[in-house]
Design an enzyme around this catalytic site. Sequence first.
Site, PDB file in Angstrom:
ATOM      1  N   ASN A 157       1.731   4.142 -22.893  1.00 48.50           N
ATOM      2  CA  ASN A 157       0.993   5.098 -21.858  1.00 48.50           C
ATOM      3  C   ASN A 157      -0.465   4.152 -21.587  1.00 48.50           C
ATOM      4  O   ASN A 157      -1.355   4.358 -22.504  1.00 48.50           O
ATOM      5  CB  ASN A 157       0.622   6.364 -22.703  1.00 48.50           C
ATOM      6  CG  ASN A 157       1.985   7.105 -22.394  1.00 48.50           C
ATOM      7  OD1 ASN A 157       2.993   6.659 -23.013  1.00 48.50           O
ATOM      8  ND2 ASN A 157       1.778   8.245 -21.906  1.00 48.50           N
ATOM      9  N   HIS A 168       0.306  11.458 -14.959  1.00 46.76           N
ATOM     10  CA  HIS A 168      -0.095  10.942 -16.143  1.00 46.76           C
ATOM     11  C   HIS A 168      -1.027  12.060 -16.771  1.00 46.76           C
ATOM     12  O   HIS A 168      -1.781  12.748 -15.988  1.00 46.76           O
ATOM     13  CB  HIS A 168      -0.489   9.523 -16.118  1.00 46.76           C
ATOM     14  CG  HIS A 168       0.447   8.603 -15.736  1.00 46.76           C
ATOM     15  ND1 HIS A 168       0.157   7.487 -15.055  1.00 46.76           N
ATOM     16  CD2 HIS A 168       1.713   8.569 -15.911  1.00 46.76           C
ATOM     17  CE1 HIS A 168       1.147   6.561 -15.022  1.00 46.76           C
ATOM     18  NE2 HIS A 168       2.288   7.289 -15.288  1.00 46.76           N
ATOM     19  N   ALA A 200       4.206  -4.756  -8.694  1.00 52.59           N
ATOM     20  CA  ALA A 200       4.657  -3.648  -7.588  1.00 52.59           C
ATOM     21  C   ALA A 200       6.236  -3.038  -7.982  1.00 52.59           C
ATOM     22  O   ALA A 200       7.246  -3.712  -8.193  1.00 52.59           O
ATOM     23  CB  ALA A 200       4.846  -4.621  -6.404  1.00 52.59           C
ATOM     24  N   TYR A 254      14.340   5.431 -13.348  1.00 55.72           N
ATOM     25  CA  TYR A 254      12.925   4.361 -13.227  1.00 55.72           C
ATOM     26  C   TYR A 254      13.224   3.563 -14.462  1.00 55.72           C
ATOM     27  O   TYR A 254      13.096   2.357 -14.250  1.00 55.72           O
ATOM     28  CB  TYR A 254      11.713   5.429 -13.566  1.00 55.72           C
ATOM     29  CG  TYR A 254      10.562   4.589 -13.958  1.00 55.72           C
ATOM     30  CD1 TYR A 254      10.150   3.615 -13.142  1.00 55.72           C
ATOM     31  CD2 TYR A 254      10.038   4.549 -15.112  1.00 55.72           C
ATOM     32  CE1 TYR A 254       9.067   2.703 -13.375  1.00 55.72           C
ATOM     33  CE2 TYR A 254       8.946   3.837 -15.494  1.00 55.72           C
ATOM     34  CZ  TYR A 254       8.557   2.947 -14.788  1.00 55.72           C
ATOM     35  OH  TYR A 254       7.423   2.132 -15.243  1.00 55.72           O
ATOM     36  N   LEU A 257       0.817  -1.078  -0.005  1.00 48.54           N
ATOM     37  CA  LEU A 257       0.084   0.131  -0.049  1.00 48.54           C
ATOM     38  C   LEU A 257       1.067   1.317  -0.077  1.00 48.54           C
ATOM     39  O   LEU A 257       0.382   2.384   0.626  1.00 48.54           O
ATOM     40  CB  LEU A 257      -0.862   0.091   1.163  1.00 48.54           C
ATOM     41  CG  LEU A 257      -1.931  -1.178   1.205  1.00 48.54           C
ATOM     42  CD1 LEU A 257      -3.023  -1.060   2.508  1.00 48.54           C
ATOM     43  CD2 LEU A 257      -2.733  -1.483  -0.026  1.00 48.54           C
TER      44      LEU A 257
HETATM   45  N1  NAD Z   1       0.736   2.999 -15.519  1.00 49.42           N
HETATM   46  C1  NAD Z   1       1.418   3.202 -16.686  1.00 49.42           C
HETATM   47  O1  NAD Z   1       1.264   3.949 -17.544  1.00 49.42           O
HETATM   48  C2  NAD Z   1       2.651   2.322 -16.683  1.00 49.42           C
HETATM   49  C3  NAD Z   1       3.453   2.260 -18.030  1.00 49.42           C
HETATM   50  C4  NAD Z   1       4.615   1.430 -17.853  1.00 49.42           C
HETATM   51  C5  NAD Z   1       4.521   0.582 -16.933  1.00 49.42           C
HETATM   52  N2  NAD Z   1       4.190   0.454 -15.833  1.00 49.42           N
HETATM   53  C6  NAD Z   1       4.434  -0.380 -14.670  1.00 49.42           C
HETATM   54  O2  NAD Z   1       3.281  -1.037 -14.075  1.00 49.42           O
HETATM   55  C7  NAD Z   1       3.313  -1.489 -12.850  1.00 49.42           C
HETATM   56  C8  NAD Z   1       2.003  -0.860 -12.322  1.00 49.42           C
HETATM   57  O3  NAD Z   1       1.956   0.685 -12.377  1.00 49.42           O
HETATM   58  P1  NAD Z   1       0.563   1.377 -11.749  1.00 49.42           P
HETATM   59  O4  NAD Z   1       0.532   2.335 -12.729  1.00 49.42           O
HETATM   60  O5  NAD Z   1      -0.371   0.536 -11.541  1.00 49.42           O
HETATM   61  O6  NAD Z   1       1.347   1.830 -10.408  1.00 49.42           O
HETATM   62  P2  NAD Z   1       0.419   1.692  -9.016  1.00 49.42           P
HETATM   63  O7  NAD Z   1       1.707   2.774  -8.177  1.00 49.42           O
HETATM   64  O8  NAD Z   1      -0.866   2.538  -9.173  1.00 49.42           O
HETATM   65  O9  NAD Z   1       0.891   0.315  -8.447  1.00 49.42           O
HETATM   66  C9  NAD Z   1       1.860  -0.344  -8.017  1.00 49.42           C
HETATM   67  C10 NAD Z   1       1.587  -0.948  -6.648  1.00 49.42           C
HETATM   68  O10 NAD Z   1       2.579  -1.669  -6.121  1.00 49.42           O
HETATM   69  C11 NAD Z   1       2.898  -1.466  -4.635  1.00 49.42           C
HETATM   70  N3  NAD Z   1       3.896  -1.737  -4.438  1.00 49.42           N
HETATM   71  C12 NAD Z   1       5.266  -0.784  -4.622  1.00 49.42           C
HETATM   72  N4  NAD Z   1       6.410  -1.406  -4.142  1.00 49.42           N
HETATM   73  C13 NAD Z   1       5.828  -2.581  -3.638  1.00 49.42           C
HETATM   74  C14 NAD Z   1       6.673  -3.309  -2.642  1.00 49.42           C
HETATM   75  N5  NAD Z   1       7.847  -3.326  -2.506  1.00 49.42           N
HETATM   76  N6  NAD Z   1       6.056  -4.501  -2.119  1.00 49.42           N
HETATM   77  C15 NAD Z   1       4.640  -4.711  -2.342  1.00 49.42           C
HETATM   78  N7  NAD Z   1       3.744  -3.624  -3.108  1.00 49.42           N
HETATM   79  C16 NAD Z   1       4.715  -2.548  -3.417  1.00 49.42           C
HETATM   80  C17 NAD Z   1       2.116  -0.029  -4.598  1.00 49.42           C
HETATM   81  O11 NAD Z   1       1.546   0.120  -3.282  1.00 49.42           O
HETATM   82  C18 NAD Z   1       0.768  -0.059  -5.575  1.00 49.42           C
HETATM   83  O12 NAD Z   1      -0.356  -0.598  -5.100  1.00 49.42           O
HETATM   84  C19 NAD Z   1       4.397  -0.759 -12.361  1.00 49.42           C
HETATM   85  O13 NAD Z   1       5.640  -1.740 -12.376  1.00 49.42           O
HETATM   86  C20 NAD Z   1       5.036   0.410 -13.433  1.00 49.42           C
HETATM   87  O14 NAD Z   1       6.298   0.470 -13.572  1.00 49.42           O
HETATM   88  C21 NAD Z   1       2.949   1.144 -15.542  1.00 49.42           C
END
Ligand code: NAD
Length: 322
Positions: free
Chosen positions: A168, A185, A72, A139, A35
């Site tokens: 995206n 975003h 995560a 990142y 979280l």
């Molecule tokens: N949203 C985008 O446009 C996008 C684009 C490319 C890649 N990503 C990748 O997709 C994944 C999800 O992205 P998102 O937008 O849903 O992000 P988000 O921040 O909404 O979700 C990430 C989740 O991981 C949890 N978390 C982080 N570190 C943790 C740990 N060490 N242990 C347990 N839980 C942990 C956070 O609490 C969160 O609920 C990420 O890995 C991100 O790099 C997202």
Amino acid sequence: MSGKYLVTGGAGYVGSVVARHLLEAGHTVTVLDDLSTGFREAVPAGAYFIEGRVQDAARWLDGSYDAVLHFAAFSQVGESVARPEKYWSNNVGGTMALLDAMRTAGVRTLVFSSTAATYGEPASALLTEADPTAPTSPYGTSKLAVDHMITGEAAAHGLAAVSLRYFNVAGAYGSCGERHDPESHLIPLLLQVALGERESISVFGDDYPTPDGTCVRDYIHVADLAEAHLLALDAATAGEHLICNLGNGNGFSVREVIETVRKVTGHPVPEVTAGRRPGDPAVLVASAARAHERLGWTPSRADLAGIVADAWEFARRERADG
Ligand SMILES: NC(=O)c1ccc[n+]([C@@H]2O[C@H](COP(=O)([O-])OP(=O)(O)OC[C@H]3O[C@@H](n4cnc5c(N)ncnc54)[C@H](O)[C@@H]3O)[C@@H](O)[C@H]2O)c1
């Protein structure tokens, strides 16, 4: 056949949508999330929930799981420039611990959230997985390091792994939508303007070599993305690390997105032109030919107005529900 899956980061945006798709397909889902940026209420009904860190995955992972879907991570590009150690520790260190736990427990299938940010400044108009990887932020570097780690794990220890490189991600799926704090975003930021929570939107650079001078990006609906994860579970092959881009292959400029948000919300959405941000490529558009070929994936929600409309509905419902 139904499976049992661990979804790390399933209280976040993308992870919660994928968890919901897994449940709807009849699978058993356990969400592991600390979280740190996610929300307890985002975990879909029907999923088991463990509040904990990926770094401690060995405490909960056992051989009864068929696969791990690993979302995560920390994903704020700007923060990663200011605090790279936070990204190395969580994204790389966390995944290293997860891979160890999976090896020990005998869980041999992984689907990982990689990103277009692993490519950096693109070498071609439509990015393929063969393009050079030269990330422009810690990142992106941390995510690329994890991809390399997974390649080694597959080669040495027979892991069946798929990295999905999202472009995206946008839109919402029912009660699961985008909530980042701080939000970085474009579409949710524009919706904050439309909701009166922000005065205007900053356009970072309008002198790029693009038709209207603003950056062009490939927006992919989060539900299309979720479907690719289920296909990836089927396509994963022991000893192989498959890397697939996930995008629509269509670019929309920042100004086109603003215009679409104006049409969908009926709000004027004032814009302010600011300078370019370092490390922002002019154009980032995916070739998803490999995902089509290897996963059998075809996105079906490519219409930008539809993507924005789903995000708008989620944003309004979320505010109304408090
Ligand atoms: N949203 C985008 O446009 C996008 C684009 C490319 C890649 N990503 C990748 O997709 C994944 C999800 O992205 P998102 O937008 O849903 O992000 P988000 O921040 O909404 O979700 C990430 C989740 O991981 C949890 N978390 C982080 N570190 C943790 C740990 N060490 N242990 C347990 N839980 C942990 C956070 O609490 C969160 O609920 C990420 O890995 C991100 O790099 C997202």
